[in-house]
Design an enzyme around this catalytic site. Structure first.
Site, PDB file in Angstrom:
ATOM      1  N   LYS A   1       0.828  -1.179   0.000  1.00 35.62           N
ATOM      2  CA  LYS A   1       0.000   0.000   0.000  1.00 35.62           C
ATOM      3  C   LYS A   1       0.879   1.252   0.000  1.00 35.62           C
ATOM      4  O   LYS A   1       2.045   1.130   0.375  1.00 35.62           O
ATOM      5  CB  LYS A   1      -0.938  -0.003   1.202  1.00 35.62           C
ATOM      6  CG  LYS A   1      -0.198   0.157   2.545  1.00 35.62           C
ATOM      7  CD  LYS A   1      -1.126   0.422   3.670  1.00 35.62           C
ATOM      8  CE  LYS A   1      -1.322   1.874   3.947  1.00 35.62           C
ATOM      9  NZ  LYS A   1      -0.219   2.567   4.638  1.00 35.62           N
TER      10      LYS A   1
ATOM     11  N   HIS B   1      -6.107   0.061   6.613  1.00 33.64           N
ATOM     12  CA  HIS B   1      -6.064  -0.675   7.879  1.00 33.64           C
ATOM     13  C   HIS B   1      -7.386  -0.629   8.651  1.00 33.64           C
ATOM     14  O   HIS B   1      -7.900  -1.648   9.094  1.00 33.64           O
ATOM     15  CB  HIS B   1      -4.961  -0.129   8.792  1.00 33.64           C
ATOM     16  CG  HIS B   1      -3.590  -0.135   8.176  1.00 33.64           C
ATOM     17  ND1 HIS B   1      -3.165  -1.132   7.330  1.00 33.64           N
ATOM     18  CD2 HIS B   1      -2.544   0.715   8.285  1.00 33.64           C
ATOM     19  CE1 HIS B   1      -1.909  -0.878   6.957  1.00 33.64           C
ATOM     20  NE2 HIS B   1      -1.517   0.239   7.518  1.00 33.64           N
TER      21      HIS B   1
HETATM   22  C1  BG6 Z   1       1.591   2.076   7.801  1.00 30.30           C
HETATM   23  C2  BG6 Z   1       1.417   3.565   7.672  1.00 30.30           C
HETATM   24  O1  BG6 Z   1       0.816   1.401   6.852  1.00 30.30           O
HETATM   25  O2  BG6 Z   1       1.180   1.683   9.108  1.00 30.30           O
HETATM   26  C3  BG6 Z   1       2.213   4.305   8.733  1.00 30.30           C
HETATM   27  O3  BG6 Z   1       1.861   3.969   6.370  1.00 30.30           O
HETATM   28  C4  BG6 Z   1       1.855   3.775  10.102  1.00 30.30           C
HETATM   29  O4  BG6 Z   1       1.988   5.699   8.659  1.00 30.30           O
HETATM   30  C5  BG6 Z   1       1.938   2.261  10.147  1.00 30.30           C
HETATM   31  O5  BG6 Z   1       2.754   4.352  11.032  1.00 30.30           O
HETATM   32  C6  BG6 Z   1       1.401   1.719  11.462  1.00 30.30           C
HETATM   33  O6  BG6 Z   1       1.668   0.345  11.541  1.00 30.30           O
HETATM   34  P1  BG6 Z   1       1.856  -0.373  12.958  1.00 30.30           P
HETATM   35  O7  BG6 Z   1       1.959  -1.814  12.634  1.00 30.30           O
HETATM   36  O8  BG6 Z   1       3.093   0.211  13.560  1.00 30.30           O
HETATM   37  O9  BG6 Z   1       0.643  -0.009  13.770  1.00 30.30           O
END
Ligand code: BG6
Length: 494
Positions: A148, A240
């Site tokens: 993504k 997400h």
């Molecule tokens: C990514 C985003 O997909 O997910 C980031 O581009 C974000 O901005 C990250 O910080 C968060 O992932 P996790 O697993 O650390 O919650």
């Protein structure tokens, strides 16, 4: 695409963007862990692709100086790391130059199971796929992993999907959303469909509201170049948070097969009520962090971060109220919230159950009137801890019939002593094994854009400016007001 169906004795994971952030922070550490735990075939090679004119030794030196800090301390030994590096190759090529792919063809033997991981800007996806195909590197068993963000709106997402589809069948395309690889997210399906007790209550009118929060304490860091053009809506909600919502809200799939699960997720996305301008004005909140304190340290505001253009209106926070137009969820408000530089790192799903229709524990019989009002809540925490808690009322010891809330808690870390792999490791193994269930199908991705795009456009039409919030807070006060209108509050623990 040729149709060679020869048995594959060799496995190659080819990472485009092999020297990029994602590779050295997530992909290579995940592959190291898979190597350490014997989850990679002896034949598996990892081939980093980059623009830098490095030799393999120079690439090793780069990886060696960048990746180990992202590997769990207790899992790192020099001996294992050196063995892992033996799997690691490097090819320097200009991905836009079809002729240079000969360098890759030269080191890729036939037959081989090839996984192409595109960890580059999505604007390069179409060209890379075309060049791989022209170079004869794509066959019916090859797989392509698309990171993504896949596009910045519906039209660009469709364009990428159409271009990739010219070279890979849908069953060969792994659109990754690493939230789907998180243990607790996968556990949510088991919680819902592996336990009989929740299903009868998992609907209106027994559920009063759903909250999904992905709060980060970090700021934009060095990623403003990408982030300022995206913002929290494209970076987090479009993928997400909507994926989490799908798993919370979907009907039970007829099986765990990829298309059965994805069919149900798609229905959720398609049932999301489209927002008009009025809804956007009232039911969405954008924010941008200003200077403040994060975990005890003074931090800059978004507009002072490196590479953020002056006067940027990019949102680093979004809260919104969504509704799902189907029989299960009609009338249940669903709140989504995400932001950077919030009070703490906390990702969770909170299912708030309806109040009892009638209480015999009235105010006269109780000294804990407030406690009586507390609804049952199921709190599924994804980060930083992985836990499931059910908030219930019990009798306070002593005379009288006073109620008090308690938590029935399940700490998923202590529930099993089996190792819990990180999301990227789990998903990479899924790709190698050809398991598509935890990856997004094309129509799912496009349905998510179909819901998100009018909100992005609506903000523009309304000239919406993000509201300021101090770094280290829970976001703009309008976000609490959004909940307060429904007599609800965000679940926030100190
Ligand atoms: C990514 C985003 O997909 O997910 C980031 O581009 C974000 O901005 C990250 O910080 C968060 O992932 P996790 O697993 O650390 O919650």
């Amino acid at each position: 695409m040729s149709n060679t169906e020869q048995p594959k004795t060799q496995q190659d994971i080819v990472i485009f963007g092999g020297a990029g952030d994602l590779s050295f922070r997530k992909l290579l550490p995940a592959l190291y862990m898979a190597h350490l735990h014997d989850r990679l075939d002896a034949s598996t090679r990892i081939i980093g692709i980059g623009r830098q004119p490095w030799s393999v030794a120079e690439y090793h030196a780069f990886v060696d100086s960048h990746s180990p800090e992202f590997i769990e301390h207790h899992a790192f030994t020099q001996e294992d790391w050196q063995r892992f590096l033996e799997r690691l190759h490097y090819v320097s090529l200009d991905v836009t130059d079809a002729d240079s792919y000969i360098k890759l063809t030269n080191i890729c033997p036939e037959p081989a199971l090839r996984v192409f991981y595109l960890a580059t800007a999505p604007s390069l996806f179409a060209q890379i796929c075309a060049n791989l195909d022209t170079a004869g590197l794509v066959d019916s068993q090859s797989r392509v992993v698309l990171e993504k963000p896949l596009g910045t709106d519906l039209a660009s997402a469709r364009k990428i999907n159409t271009a990739v589809a010219e070279h890979f069948a849908e069953s060969q395309i792994y659109r990754i959303d690493h939230y789907l690889g998180k243990e607790t997210v996968q556990n949510l399906m088991v919680l819902r469909f592996g336990n009989a007790i929740f299903e009868p209550l998992w609907r209106a009118p027994y559920i009063k509201s759903v909250q999904i929060t992905v709060a980060e304490s970090v700021g934009v860091g060095s990623r403003a170049g990408f982030y300022d053009g995206a913002g929290a809506m494209r970076d987090m909600i479009q993928n997400h948070l909507l994926q989490l919502l799908c798993i919370v809200a979907m009907e039970q799939p007829i099986s765990f097969d990829p298309d059965d699960v994805r069919d149900e997720k798609l229905k959720v996305l398609r049932s999301l009520r489209k927002m008009n301008l009025n809804d956007i004005r009232h039911n969405t909140v954008r924010g941008q962090y200003t200077a403040g304190a994060s975990e005890g340290t003074a931090v800059k505001g978004y507009s002072e971060e490196a590479n953020v253009p002056a006067g940027s209106k990019t949102e680093t926070f979004v809260a919104l109220k969504a509704e799902i137009n189907n029989a299960r969820w009609a009338g249940v408000p669903i709140f989504l919230r995400t932001g950077k530089r919030l009070a703490k790192r906390q990702s969770e799903i909170v299912i708030e159950f309806a109040d009892s229709p009638f209480s015999i524990f009235n105010a006269a019989a109780s000294t804990s009137v407030n406690a009586q009002k507390q609804p049952n809540r199921l709190i599924i925490q994804l980060q930083p801890e992985e836990s499931i808690q059910l908030e219930m009322m019990v009798k306070e010891p002593g005379s009288g019939m006073n109620l008090t809330p308690v938590k029935l808690g399940l700490d998923l870390h202590t529930a099993s002593d089996k190792r819990r792999a990180e999301a990227y490791e789990r998903l990479l193994i899924d790709v190698i094994k050809g398991r598509l269930t935890h990856f997004m199908r094309r129509d799912e991705l496009e349905a998510a854009w179909i819901w998100v795009e009018p909100i992005l456009k609506g903000w523009q039409v309304l000239g919406d400016k993000p509201r300021e919030y101090s770094a280290g807070s829970w976001g703009p006060s309008a976000s609490s007001a959004l909940m307060a209108r429904e007599n609800l509050t965000w679940h926030e623990e100190a």
